[in-house]
Design a protein around this motif. Structure first.
Motif, short mmCIF file in Angstrom:
data_model
loop_
_atom_site.label_atom_id
_atom_site.label_comp_id
_atom_site.label_asym_id
_atom_site.label_seq_id
_atom_site.Cartn_x
_atom_site.Cartn_y
_atom_site.Cartn_z
N MET A 180 0.85 -1.20 0.00
CA MET A 180 0.00 0.00 0.00
C MET A 180 0.89 1.25 0.00
O MET A 180 1.82 1.35 0.79
N MET A 181 0.62 2.16 -0.91
CA MET A 181 1.40 3.40 -1.01
C MET A 181 0.53 4.57 -0.55
O MET A 181 -0.66 4.61 -0.83
N TYR A 182 1.16 5.50 0.17
CA TYR A 182 0.42 6.65 0.71
C TYR A 182 1.02 7.96 0.22
O TYR A 182 2.25 8.07 0.07
N ALA A 183 0.17 8.94 -0.03
CA ALA A 183 0.63 10.30 -0.33
C ALA A 183 0.20 11.16 0.86
O ALA A 183 -0.98 11.52 0.98
N ILE A 184 1.16 11.43 1.74
CA ILE A 184 0.84 12.18 2.97
C ILE A 184 1.06 13.65 2.65
O ILE A 184 2.16 14.06 2.24
N LEU A 185 0.01 14.45 2.79
CA LEU A 185 0.13 15.83 2.30
C LEU A 185 -0.48 16.85 3.25
O LEU A 185 -1.27 16.52 4.14
N ASP A 186 -0.09 18.08 3.02
CA ASP A 186 -0.69 19.21 3.71
C ASP A 186 -0.78 20.36 2.73
O ASP A 186 0.11 20.56 1.89
N ILE A 187 -1.88 21.08 2.81
CA ILE A 187 -2.14 22.20 1.90
C ILE A 187 -2.41 23.45 2.71
O ILE A 187 -3.17 23.41 3.70
N GLU A 188 -1.82 24.55 2.33
CA GLU A 188 -2.16 25.86 2.91
C GLU A 188 -2.97 26.61 1.85
O GLU A 188 -2.70 26.48 0.64
N THR A 189 -3.97 27.37 2.30
CA THR A 189 -4.84 28.07 1.34
C THR A 189 -4.96 29.56 1.66
O THR A 189 -4.50 30.03 2.70
N THR A 190 -5.66 30.25 0.76
CA THR A 190 -5.89 31.70 0.92
C THR A 190 -6.93 31.99 1.98
O THR A 190 -7.06 33.12 2.44
N GLY A 191 -7.72 30.95 2.37
CA GLY A 191 -8.90 31.21 3.18
C GLY A 191 -9.99 31.81 2.29
O GLY A 191 -9.80 31.96 1.08
N ALA B 283 2.63 20.41 0.19
CA ALA B 283 3.74 19.49 0.44
C ALA B 283 3.20 18.07 0.40
O ALA B 283 2.18 17.78 1.05
N ILE B 284 3.84 17.21 -0.40
CA ILE B 284 3.40 15.81 -0.52
C ILE B 284 4.62 14.91 -0.27
O ILE B 284 5.67 15.07 -0.90
N TYR B 285 4.45 13.96 0.65
CA TYR B 285 5.49 12.96 0.90
C TYR B 285 4.92 11.59 0.52
O TYR B 285 3.91 11.16 1.07
N LYS B 286 5.58 10.95 -0.44
CA LYS B 286 5.14 9.61 -0.85
C LYS B 286 5.77 8.61 0.13
O LYS B 286 7.00 8.56 0.28
N PHE B 287 4.92 7.82 0.76
CA PHE B 287 5.33 6.98 1.89
C PHE B 287 4.91 5.54 1.62
O PHE B 287 3.74 5.29 1.29
N ASP B 288 5.84 4.59 1.74
CA ASP B 288 5.51 3.20 1.38
C ASP B 288 5.08 2.36 2.59
O ASP B 288 5.02 1.14 2.50
N ILE C 213 9.64 7.89 0.10
CA ILE C 213 10.43 7.52 -1.09
C ILE C 213 10.41 8.60 -2.18
O ILE C 213 11.12 8.50 -3.17
N ASP C 214 9.58 9.62 -2.00
CA ASP C 214 9.54 10.74 -2.95
C ASP C 214 8.87 11.91 -2.25
O ASP C 214 8.13 11.72 -1.28
N PHE D 241 1.42 9.31 11.31
CA PHE D 241 0.86 8.18 10.59
C PHE D 241 1.67 6.90 10.84
O PHE D 241 1.10 5.81 10.99
N LYS D 242 2.98 7.04 10.92
CA LYS D 242 3.84 5.90 11.25
C LYS D 242 3.45 5.32 12.60
O LYS D 242 3.34 4.11 12.78
N LEU D 243 3.23 6.23 13.55
CA LEU D 243 2.84 5.82 14.91
C LEU D 243 1.49 5.10 14.87
O LEU D 243 1.29 4.06 15.51
N LEU D 244 0.56 5.63 14.09
CA LEU D 244 -0.78 5.05 13.98
C LEU D 244 -0.71 3.65 13.36
O LEU D 244 -1.40 2.73 13.81
#
Length: 458
Positions: free
Chosen positions: A1-12, A24-29, A34-35, A158-161
């Motif tokens: 299972m591959m995960y794209a762990i991300l966070d987005i900031e917006t204008t409101g 920001a996106i971290y690809k997590f295996d 890994i990316d 997420f790793k902890l979870l």
């Protein structure tokens, strides 16, 4: 299972009008990153001042940043075949889908929310906001409210979870097709098959028989409600429905009338109440011993002719007060005041004195008749013209001799100026109390409707 762990900031700003300022996106295996992809984004709209204070990202910083369409391909690539993971995934996933839909791209991924998972796997925390939660768990967090810092903290959380999830519920049952309630593939496909427009929809079972008919100003939204509700009736529908068909009407009035007609005609299994139109009071008229027209709100009685119907007594009284003012009628003669002497409006010189026989009945009755004429369909030959299904098209509701005759659509004015063409484009429907109430209450509420009187020779 591959995960794209991300966070987005917006204008409101307003819901679904927000723009992305940083992602920001971290690809997590499941074991390590890994990316990764981190960038500021030019949202092409100003950032709300309170957001500037929160994130430290200001309009000047984004001036030379890429616009969303310039980074969209990279986002698609890094998240392909990944489950989106975010802290409050509802928000981040919605923002991404909104941005992609502006580009005409239907962005879909499975998603997981670390707020919900934390509540399940790490119970009894005082707060599940990212900052407080990771601090209480001893997870380092730098650059709070910046995409990269928040996304990195979410990776560690997420790793902890994953390590706490002994039942492997994250990898199996918790993975959902969307951040809404779990809806299986069949229902999702049915929701996708209908538009977000005004019209009537039909749910069919396997043999094609219609089991439910409904109307909505947004068919897709209403269908989603049907398929995510977990009451007994909804669950039965969800099990039985195999396909959904629909008809766009453009006009809500046409949709209401069509639904009313077709439910009565088809008697679908799950429209058990036969879609009872709610109105329990009506306006009646009588002439008193002194020759004055009196108006009276009373319980709706199908055996007696009425002027119009109301949803309830409160609505009836509210409208009667407005009409009494508009047509300068007497409170006692419209049943809003009881008494043997004059009405209150007479005391403040706003009633001409029909209550104490000062105003001649002939002049008073002219104004009472105006109210009746304006709100009754009696003997009328009219067309109610509303919006159509496309630009340039109009919908029509035909009333002949005070009775609802049917609905139709037209593009050219000559079609409604010629009664023969008019009759041929109309879909005939039956006149009943419900249809009459739908027309009268809709035309009362929607003042912008065009109502055309047809001349008798037509």
């Amino acid at each position: 299972m591959m995960y794209a762990i991300l966070d987005i900031e917006t204008t409101g700003g307003k819901y679904n009008e927000e723009g992305i300022t940083e992602i920001a996106i971290y690809k997590f295996d499941g074991h390590e990153v890994i990316d990764q992809f981190i960038t500021l984004v030019n949202p092409e709209k100003p950032i709300q001042p309170f957001v500037v204070n929160l994130t430290g990202i200001n309009n000047a910083m984004l001036h030379n940043a890429p616009k969303f369409f310039e980074v969209a391909k990279r986002i698609v690539e890094i998240t392909t075949d990944c489950v989106i993971v975010a802290h409050n995934a509802n928000f981040d996933y919605r923002i991404l889908r909104t941005e992609f839909s502006r580009l005409g791209f239907d962005y879909k991924r499975q998603s997981l929310c670390t707020v919900e998972l934390s509540q399940k796997l790490i119970p009894d925390q005082k707060s599940y906001s990212l900052g407080k939660l990771v601090r209480n768990l001893g997870i380092p967090l730098s650059d709070r409210h910046r995409a990269s810092g928040d996304a990195q903290a979410t990776v560690k959380l997420f790793k902890l979870l994953l390590s706490k999830d002994l039942e492997k519920s994250i990898i199996s049952a918790t993975v959902r097709k969307d951040t809404k309630k779990k809806v299986d593939d069949k229902l999702l496909k049915l929701i996708e098959s209908v538009p977000s427009e005004t019209g009537v929809y039909y749910m069919h079972r396997e043999d094609g028989k219609v089991i439910y008919i409904g109307k909505s100003k947004n068919i897709k939204k209403r269908l989603t409600q049907h398929f995510t509700n977990d009451n007994k009736k909804s669950k039965k529908i969800q099990d039985e429905v195999i396909t959904v068909t629909y008809e766009i009407t453009g006009s809500e009035l046409v949709a209401l009338l069509k639904e009313n007609e077709e439910v009565k005609l088809n008697r679908p299994k799950y429209n058990r109440a036969l879609r009872k139109i709610k109105f329990d009071h009506a306006l009646y008229q009588f002439t008193d011993d002194h020759g004055y027209i009196n108006l009276k709100i009373d319980k709706a009685d199908g055996r007696k002719p009425n002027i119009t119907t109301f949803t309830n007594v409160q609505q009836a009284k509210s409208l009667m007060h407005q009409w009494t003012e508009k047509y300068q009628l007497c409170l006692q003669l419209v049943g809003l005041e009881k008494g043997d002497s004059n009405c209150f409006k007479y005391t403040i010189k706003e009633c001409e004195g029909a209550c104490v026989l000062e105003e001649p009945s002939a002049t008073y009755n002219i104004r009472a008749q105006e109210l009746i004429q304006a709100n009754s369909l009696e003997n009328k030959n009219i067309l109610v013209i509303d919006r159509g299904r496309t630009v340039g098209e109009k919908s029509i509701v035909l009333i002949e001799n005070g009775k609802f005759a049917g609905i139709g659509f037209y593009n050219l004015n000559h079609q409604v100026n010629n009664i023969e063409i008019l009759r041929s484009i109309i879909t005939p429907m039956s006149h009943n109390r419900d249809a009459k109430h739908i027309i009268q209450s809709y035309t009362r509420k929607n003042k912008r409707l065009k109502i055309v009187t047809l001349s008798p020779n037509e």
